[in-house]
Each structure stands twice: as structure tokens, then as C-alpha cells.
Design an enzyme around this catalytic site. Sequence first.
Site, short mmCIF file in Angstrom:
data_model
loop_
_atom_site.label_atom_id
_atom_site.label_comp_id
_atom_site.label_asym_id
_atom_site.label_seq_id
_atom_site.Cartn_x
_atom_site.Cartn_y
_atom_site.Cartn_z
N LYS A 13 0.83 -1.22 0.00
CA LYS A 13 0.00 0.00 0.00
C LYS A 13 0.86 1.26 0.00
CE LYS A 13 -2.04 -0.89 3.96
NZ LYS A 13 -1.60 -2.23 4.36
N ARG A 88 -9.15 0.99 8.91
CA ARG A 88 -8.76 -0.40 9.10
C ARG A 88 -9.83 -1.19 9.86
NH1 ARG A 88 -2.83 0.27 8.83
NH2 ARG A 88 -1.84 -1.76 8.83
P1 ADP Z 1 1.34 -2.22 7.48
O1 ADP Z 1 0.35 -1.75 6.50
O2 ADP Z 1 2.64 -2.58 6.91
O3 ADP Z 1 0.79 -3.24 8.42
P2 ADP Z 1 1.23 0.32 8.94
O4 ADP Z 1 2.44 1.12 8.96
O5 ADP Z 1 0.10 0.77 8.11
O6 ADP Z 1 1.72 -1.11 8.51
O7 ADP Z 1 0.68 0.09 10.42
C1 ADP Z 1 1.50 -0.37 11.46
C2 ADP Z 1 0.72 -0.51 12.73
O8 ADP Z 1 0.20 0.76 13.12
C3 ADP Z 1 -0.51 -1.42 12.65
O9 ADP Z 1 -0.19 -2.78 12.84
C4 ADP Z 1 -1.37 -0.84 13.80
O10 ADP Z 1 -0.91 -1.28 15.04
C5 ADP Z 1 -1.10 0.64 13.69
N1 ADP Z 1 -2.09 1.31 12.80
C6 ADP Z 1 -1.84 1.96 11.64
N2 ADP Z 1 -2.99 2.42 11.08
C7 ADP Z 1 -3.99 2.07 11.93
C8 ADP Z 1 -5.40 2.22 11.91
N3 ADP Z 1 -6.05 2.84 10.91
N4 ADP Z 1 -6.11 1.71 12.96
C9 ADP Z 1 -5.50 1.09 13.98
N5 ADP Z 1 -4.19 0.89 14.04
C10 ADP Z 1 -3.42 1.36 13.03
#
Ligand code: ADP
Length: 210
Positions: A13, A88
Site C-alpha cells: 500500500k 482499518r
Molecule cells: P502495514 O500496512 O505494513 O501493516 P502500517 O504502517 O500501516 O503497517 O501500520 C503499522 C501498525 O500501526 C498497525 O499494525 C497498527 O498497530 C497501527 N495502525 C496503523 N494504522 C492504523 C489504523 N487505521 N487503525 C488502527 N491501528 C493502526
Amino acid sequence: MNLILLGAPGAGKGTQAEKICEKLGIPAISTGNMLREAMANGTEMGLKAKSFIDAGKLVPDEVVIGIIRERLQADDCKNGFILDGFPRTIPQAEALDQMGVRIDRVIDIEVPDEKIAARLSGRRVCLKCGATYHTEYKQPKTEGVCDVCGDKLVQRKDDMPETVLDRLKTYHEQTEPLKDYYAKKGNLRVVEGQEAVADTTALTMKALED
Ligand code: ADP
Ligand code: ZN
């Protein structure tokens, strides 16, 4: 254009968000990067988020909804934005609707679970600027150093194999239902993640057009 990128952790993404950002000149907004930045700066929100992130769990809805509400008010979002990693959960998607934010397209990047572990274990990130690399597929010019800002690259704690399975479980349980949520609204497009980034980018750009 207001866009959402959906997909499992490690589906790519962030990489596609950067490509769209370059092409359309609208900001890529990553809640993951914003949370990691808060952690690196040791802010109250960062401290609160850390235990959830390190355990492969989602940060509570009200925290990320607050981050996004504030971020979308910034001037650079006037002509559109790309949401990478938000929403998410269904409540997060509903909160976005309640903010009156119109979403033009949702792109879901599909990568089978079997391929996710390898992608994540080789991932290296720059905590300063958020750029991501891969030990095999996307190497920096100098090993261990960020091409963009020169800071050192690290492996995210939550990219370690023991946490990846928890993140995938969280994804299937809490995030995947969003596909249906947006399919019902009629703006979901599915892109099959390819081995080569450029091939996925070509499919992503096509999914923006039709
Ligand atoms: P990836 O898409 O590689 O899993 P991200 O950098 O998007 O990683 O997210 C890393 C972590 O940050 C997630 O596993 C979660 O703990 C937290 N996180 C990010 N975005 C959200 C969201 N929209 N809601 C809840 N937790 C989030
Ligand atoms: Zn950097």
C-alpha cells in the site's frame, strides 16, 4: 481525487501510495507512519500506541480517527488525498463517512498470506521520513542508509516473524470486512499485487482511470 488503499500488511500500500502521490500531486497519508513518528518523538500518543503496534494489534479507533480528522483539515488535502492504512475497521470507515468525507475510489491490493511473511521479513524502514525498502526487492543505494534523507534504516519490531501472524489475523478479522463495505458503495477496485512493483503500479493506475 480522494482515495483509500486497502490491503494486508506488506501488500505494498505504502509503495503504491507514493506512486499515486507523484502522479496526481495529492498527499499520501499513512497512519502507520504518523504513529511511528509519534513513537520516535516520544509523545503521549506515541507511548500509548507503542504497546498495540509492537504486539501486532490495532491502535484504538478513537486515536487514529482523531489523527485523521485533524490531518484531513490541512491545506494540502484540498485537492484530494490518498489514505494508506486508514480505515482499518468498520467503525473507522463509518467515522470517515460521518466527517462528510467523500471517497472516490478504494483500491484493494491483494497478496496471498503465504507471500506476506517474506515481504515483511525483508522490509527495512527509515523512521525519520517513512521511506521503505526491501533487502531483495527494493535496495537502497547504500546498504542501511535511506536514499531520501540519509538516516539509518531499521527493521520494524512488528515486522519480525512472531508478530506478522498476529497482524495477518487482525487484518482478516477487522480490516477485510471493509472490502464488502466499499464494494456495496460501488467504488472498490481489486488489484492483484505482482512480483515487480512496476507491474502493480501499472494495474493501480489503471484502477484509478475506469
Ligand atoms: P502495514 O500496512 O505494513 O501493516 P502500517 O504502517 O500501516 O503497517 O501500520 C503499522 C501498525 O500501526 C498497525 O499494525 C497498527 O498497530 C497501527 N495502525 C496503523 N494504522 C492504523 C489504523 N487505521 N487503525 C488502527 N491501528 C493502526
Ligand atoms: Zn529517510
